[in-house]
Design a protein around this motif. Structure first.
Motif, mmCIF file in Angstrom:
data_model
loop_
_atom_site.group_PDB
_atom_site.id
_atom_site.type_symbol
_atom_site.label_atom_id
_atom_site.label_comp_id
_atom_site.label_asym_id
_atom_site.label_seq_id
_atom_site.Cartn_x
_atom_site.Cartn_y
_atom_site.Cartn_z
ATOM 1 N N ILE A 80 37.232 40.906 18.426
ATOM 2 C CA ILE A 80 37.503 40.243 19.678
ATOM 3 C C ILE A 80 37.513 41.337 20.691
ATOM 4 N N ALA A 81 38.168 42.450 20.270
ATOM 5 C CA ALA A 81 38.532 43.871 21.017
ATOM 6 C C ALA A 81 37.403 44.345 21.489
ATOM 7 N N GLN A 82 36.390 44.560 20.459
ATOM 8 C CA GLN A 82 35.263 45.510 20.625
ATOM 9 C C GLN A 82 34.131 44.876 21.539
ATOM 10 N N VAL A 83 34.399 43.602 22.278
ATOM 11 C CA VAL A 83 33.327 43.038 23.032
ATOM 12 C C VAL A 83 33.947 43.186 24.349
ATOM 13 N N PRO A 84 33.164 43.937 25.302
ATOM 14 C CA PRO A 84 33.857 43.840 26.806
ATOM 15 C C PRO A 84 34.096 42.691 27.310
ATOM 16 N N LEU A 85 35.416 42.736 28.006
ATOM 17 C CA LEU A 85 35.827 41.457 28.746
ATOM 18 C C LEU A 85 35.449 41.640 30.332
ATOM 19 N N LYS A 86 34.909 41.145 30.895
ATOM 20 C CA LYS A 86 34.317 41.476 32.142
ATOM 21 C C LYS A 86 34.437 39.864 33.123
ATOM 22 N N LEU A 87 35.081 40.073 33.894
ATOM 23 C CA LEU A 87 35.115 38.851 35.192
ATOM 24 C C LEU A 87 33.830 38.984 35.823
ATOM 25 N N ILE A 88 33.086 37.615 35.689
ATOM 26 C CA ILE A 88 31.769 37.523 36.153
ATOM 27 C C ILE A 88 31.911 36.535 37.600
ATOM 28 N N ARG A 89 31.201 36.855 38.656
ATOM 29 C CA ARG A 89 31.159 36.119 39.733
ATOM 30 C C ARG A 89 29.851 35.391 39.903
ATOM 31 N N GLU A 90 29.789 34.283 40.071
ATOM 32 C CA GLU A 90 28.447 33.589 40.116
ATOM 33 C C GLU A 90 28.012 33.535 41.716
ATOM 34 N N SER A 91 26.643 33.669 41.944
ATOM 35 C CA SER A 91 26.057 33.238 43.188
ATOM 36 C C SER A 91 26.394 31.890 43.800
ATOM 37 N N GLU A 92 26.298 31.647 44.871
ATOM 38 C CA GLU A 92 26.146 30.532 45.693
ATOM 39 C C GLU A 92 25.146 29.418 44.785
ATOM 40 N N ASP A 93 24.050 30.118 44.693
ATOM 41 C CA ASP A 93 22.703 29.194 44.072
ATOM 42 C C ASP A 93 23.104 29.206 42.676
ATOM 43 N N GLY A 94 24.183 29.523 41.994
ATOM 44 C CA GLY A 94 24.231 29.637 40.664
ATOM 45 C C GLY A 94 23.126 30.189 39.966
ATOM 46 N N ARG A 95 22.265 30.976 40.586
ATOM 47 C CA ARG A 95 21.059 31.688 39.639
ATOM 48 C C ARG A 95 21.483 32.834 38.870
ATOM 49 N N THR A 96 22.319 33.874 39.604
ATOM 50 C CA THR A 96 22.484 35.121 39.386
ATOM 51 C C THR A 96 24.311 35.095 39.141
ATOM 52 N N ARG A 97 24.293 36.168 38.171
ATOM 53 C CA ARG A 97 25.844 36.264 37.926
ATOM 54 C C ARG A 97 26.118 38.090 37.973
ATOM 55 N N LEU A 98 27.349 38.418 38.618
ATOM 56 C CA LEU A 98 27.497 39.761 38.760
ATOM 57 C C LEU A 98 28.861 40.186 38.363
ATOM 58 N N PRO A 99 29.215 41.194 38.027
ATOM 59 C CA PRO A 99 30.463 41.698 37.678
ATOM 60 C C PRO A 99 31.462 41.565 38.782
ATOM 61 N N ALA A 100 32.551 40.838 38.997
ATOM 62 C CA ALA A 100 33.581 40.693 40.126
ATOM 63 C C ALA A 100 34.389 41.799 39.951
ATOM 64 N N LYS A 101 33.798 43.054 40.367
ATOM 65 C CA LYS A 101 34.813 44.131 40.470
ATOM 66 C C LYS A 101 35.895 44.449 41.359
ATOM 67 N N LYS A 102 35.651 43.720 42.600
ATOM 68 C CA LYS A 102 36.270 43.502 43.564
ATOM 69 C C LYS A 102 37.793 42.766 43.221
#
Length: 310
Positions: free
Chosen positions: A34-56
């Motif tokens: 469980i711990a070795q997999v990076p846990l990142k919060l991801i933000r979805e774009s408005e059109d739902g096609r792309t996903r980027l790390p929600a670093k802010k």
């Protein structure tokens, strides 16, 4: 999370269970997986096609890097897994400042008591190291549950597997005592009458010189005084004792749903091809459900309704 006496007479609790190598191996392989997999919060774009790390987002740094001042994300999630796998529950205080989570403070499971009133409202009674107690509302505590029977408390795996763990503890202790107190040799020379010290030393030296070593293997033995050779090779009872210890490895692995090969145990039927499938099965059937459980718990307990929409 106190201990309970088993049929073998061994008391099984979290502390004693962790002294069993198979239990530690099962918990480690899940915790590290469980711990070795990076846990990142991801933000979805408005059109739902792309996903980027929600670093802010303030929660991104907490989950990915630093949940509190003294733990890394790996250490935090590894500990989370150990708590949930062994006790069925993980508790952490959500330090919320101006509506945003600033840090996650973990509690030992034995220090937290879950309370549920007649209306179904859940609160948490936390006991501090100095003995003082404080009640926290449900929204202040991040509670990760394992498999649950009543929906608000996870089942304790050590309690459910206490007989299997207790038998592993008993057989290991019995085996250790056998090596401490027992004498195991290939056989015994028995002679008529009593040997004096000189005769005993002469026979001992003769055995060392004439019988020991590879060069003497297969040579016939000639002894006087009606000497007899009594074999003391391993009995069926001893062999069954070893089989019991091997079986307990598989039995404990069943409770934790871990492939035996992942804790360093495999039978003679295992091949490179089958081992590869076992490793894949470990990811699919052991780790993936834990990933899903953790992700949904974060989604439900650490994110707001607005966060979940994005």
């Amino acid at each position: 999370y106190g201990g309970k006496l088993t049929a073998t007479g061994k008391t099984v609790n979290i502390k004693t269970a962790l002294e069993v190598s198979t239990v530690v191996a099962c918990v480690r392989v899940i915790g590290e997986g469980i711990a070795q997999v990076p846990l990142k919060l991801i933000r979805e774009s408005e059109d739902g096609r792309t996903r980027l790390p929600a670093k802010k987002h303030p929660l991104y740094e907490i989950l990915f890097s630093r949940p509190n001042p003294w733990q890394t994300s790996f250490e935090f999630r590894e500990m989370l897994a150990w708590h949930v796998v062994l006790t069925g529950n993980f508790f952490a205080f959500k330090n919320i400042v101006f509506g945003k989570i600033k840090e996650l403070i973990p509690f030992e499971p034995g220090c937290v008591k879950v309370l549920r009133d007649d209306a179904g409202i859940i609160t948490y009674e936390v006991t501090a190291p100095n003995g003082s107690k404080q009640i926290f509302p449900a929204e202040a505590i991040w509670h990760v549950r394992g498999p649950s029977w009543n929906s608000w408390m996870g089942l304790e795996a050590v309690h459910l597997a206490r007989e299997a763990i207790g038998l592993a503890m008993a057989t290991e202790e019995q085996h250790a005592r056998m090596h401490k107190n027992g004498v195991r040799s290939a056989g015994v020379y028995s002679v008529d009458g009593t040997l004096n010290t000189q005769q005993y030393n002469d026979l001992r030296n003769w055995i060392d010189v004439e019988m020991a070593g590879l060069e003497n293997a297969g040579k016939p033995v000639i002894l006087d005084r009606n000497a007899k050779w009594l074999s003391t090779s391993m009995t069926g009872v001893d062999a069954q004792h070893l089989e019991t210890r091997k079986h307990q490895i598989e039995e404990i692995c069943r409770f934790f749903r871990v492939m035996p090969i992942m804790v360093g145990y495999s039978d003679k039927a295992a091949t490179y091809a089958s081992a590869e499938q076992m490793f894949l099965a470990h990811v699919v059937h052991t780790l993936s459900p834990w990933y899903q459980r953790l992700e949904q718990s974060i989604d439900a307990n650490l994110l707001t309704a607005k966060d979940r929409a994005e």
